[in-house]
Design an enzyme around this catalytic site. Structure first.
Site, short mmCIF file in Angstrom:
data_model
loop_
_atom_site.label_atom_id
_atom_site.label_comp_id
_atom_site.label_asym_id
_atom_site.label_seq_id
_atom_site.Cartn_x
_atom_site.Cartn_y
_atom_site.Cartn_z
N CYS A 1 30.54 38.00 41.77
CA CYS A 1 30.31 39.04 42.78
C CYS A 1 29.66 40.28 42.18
CB CYS A 1 31.63 39.45 43.42
SG CYS A 1 32.60 38.04 43.87
N ASN B 1 40.67 37.39 37.40
CA ASN B 1 39.70 36.30 37.45
C ASN B 1 38.74 36.27 36.26
OD1 ASN B 1 39.00 38.76 38.96
ND2 ASN B 1 37.01 37.82 39.21
N1 PMP Z 1 39.48 38.55 44.42
C1 PMP Z 1 39.34 37.83 43.29
C2 PMP Z 1 40.40 37.93 42.24
C3 PMP Z 1 38.23 37.00 43.12
O1 PMP Z 1 38.10 36.28 42.01
C4 PMP Z 1 37.27 36.92 44.15
C5 PMP Z 1 36.06 36.04 43.97
N2 PMP Z 1 36.39 34.67 43.88
C6 PMP Z 1 37.46 37.69 45.32
C7 PMP Z 1 38.59 38.50 45.40
C8 PMP Z 1 36.47 37.67 46.44
O2 PMP Z 1 36.33 36.41 46.97
P1 PMP Z 1 35.22 36.10 48.09
O3 PMP Z 1 33.90 36.51 47.49
O4 PMP Z 1 35.35 34.64 48.29
O5 PMP Z 1 35.53 36.89 49.29
#
Ligand code: PMP
Length: 383
Positions: free
Chosen positions: A325, A152
């Protein structure tokens, strides 16, 4: 100036047709899928239809392979802790690539308290996982190995099929976090022989608050959320009907639109990369071709990513400096350190992730804002 939103890896707008499809379930179409009356049965049907649409997006064998969760973090936790704890008799080793999302790395680290051995596998300077290293550390008692479909923060796409073959030759299960990739590039759990796969609704232009975990038949997983036994006993709690219905519809639309959307976004991505790389001491992070079609990521020497985000926002352009995050810590991104950047290099990162609202016409305004921002920040920089 009109908003130009370029932070789709952090959050996406809900597709208007998804909203139109699902909003009824927030209003008079509510109901608890566990209730026996007609309203409950209708809610149950809605969940099952959504399951079918999500299964199709990743070519799962059937609807029984899909478990709905609250999002990617929960799916990652269920996959890793759920598999590790359920299969302790087979071994107490787990492996992850060094660029996994924090919601994969932290559950793996937490398993160390339960006596598990956790190994991180390095990546090269493009973020591609070192397949040979995985081979070296795999053993019969490795129960879960996690490698993401695409990263990501730097957009790099991993050689999942090759990794999958090796894992099944030497160890047990492969978990793949496809949060960043699904809906942008084809993901096929059967062709890639994936055992567990994480999806997030919002990354597909669906509502926040839903995610899914694909679990291949025969893979044993322990529930992390005991209660009423919903979702085949793997994820108790009344289902989020609106978000799950929306996720299903978003998956259906993503499948139809993927090719055209990716081609359109790839053109914008490539023009942005070409123009932004003309700036002095600006470098692309991640792979130049093995990268997600909607993803452009850079680093600039002698400036801080946080200042870039705030300065770009003054132009009403929303960008990111890494994973939302991890933004609460001032530490440089573990992904950028893993691709070999020094701390000071990793601080100057900027990430542009495109979505359906972006157009080719926005490019000159984006490039102008980046150039002015970088120029201004470098003048102020003590470095
Ligand atoms: N895995 C990846 C690759 C992410 O980019 C993200 C955040 N979009 C997450 C996990 C965690 O997602 P969430 O905060 O929506 O639980």
């Amino acid at each position: 100036m009109k908003k130009i939103y370029l932070d789709h890896a952090s959050a996406t707008s809900v597709d208007p047709s998804v909203l139109a499809f699902a909003e009824g379930f927030l209003k008079d179409g509510y109901g608890n899928p566990s209730s026996l009356h007609s309203v409950g049965l209708k809610a149950k049907r809605v969940i099952e239809e959504a399951r079918e649409k999500v299964a199709k997006l990743i070519n799962a064998e059937g609807t029984e392979n899909i478990v709905f969760t609250s999002g990617a973090t929960e799916s990652n936790n269920l996959a890793i802790r759920g598999v590790a704890l359920r299969n302790v008799k087979k071994g107490k080793k787990c492996i992850a690539s060094a660029i996994e999302h924090i919601s994969v790395l932290n559950p793996m680290k937490s398993l160390q308290k339960d006596g598990f051995e956790f190994t991180l596998v390095p990546v090269d300077s493009y973020g591609i996982v070192d397949v040979k290293k995985i081979k070296d550390v795999l053993s019969e008692d490795t129960t879960v190995t996690s490698v993401m479909y695409a990263n990501n923060e730097i957009g790099t796409i991993e050689p999942i099929r090759e990794i999958s073959k090796m894992i099944h030759h030497k160890a047990l299960y492969l978990h793949v976090d496809a949060t960043a990739a699904a809906g942008h590039i084809p993901v096929d759990v059967q062709k890639d022989a994936i055992d567990l796969l994480t999806l997030s609704s919002n990354d597909l232009h669906g509502p926040q608050g839903a995610g899914a975990l694909y679990i291949k038949k025969g893979v044993k997983v322990q529930s992390l959320l005991p209660g009423g036994g919903q979702e085949r006993g793997l994820r108790s709690g009344t289902e989020n009907l609106f978000a799950i219905a929306g996720m299903g519809e978003a998956a259906r639309i993503a499948m139809i639109d993927m090719k055209d959307k990716s081609e359109k976004l790839k053109k914008i991505r490539d023009r942005l990369i070409k123009e932004i790389l003309k700036i002095d001491e600006c470098f692309l992070t991640g792979h130049s071709t093995k990268r997600l079609p909607h993803h452009a990521s850079f680093r600039f020497s002698r400036i801080e990513g946080e200042s870039i985000v705030l300065n770009m926002d003054m132009y009403n352009i929303q960008v990111s400096t890494g994973s939302a995050c991890s933004s609460k810590t001032l530490e440089p991104s573990h992904v950028l350190l893993a691709i070999g950047l020094k701390h000071e290099e990793a601080h100057g990162s900027m990430l542009l992730t495109l979505g359906t609202s972006n157009t080719i016409k926005q490019i000159p305004a984006i490039v102008k804002a980046v150039k002015e921002t970088v120029g201004r920040l470098r003048k102020l920089s003590p470095l």
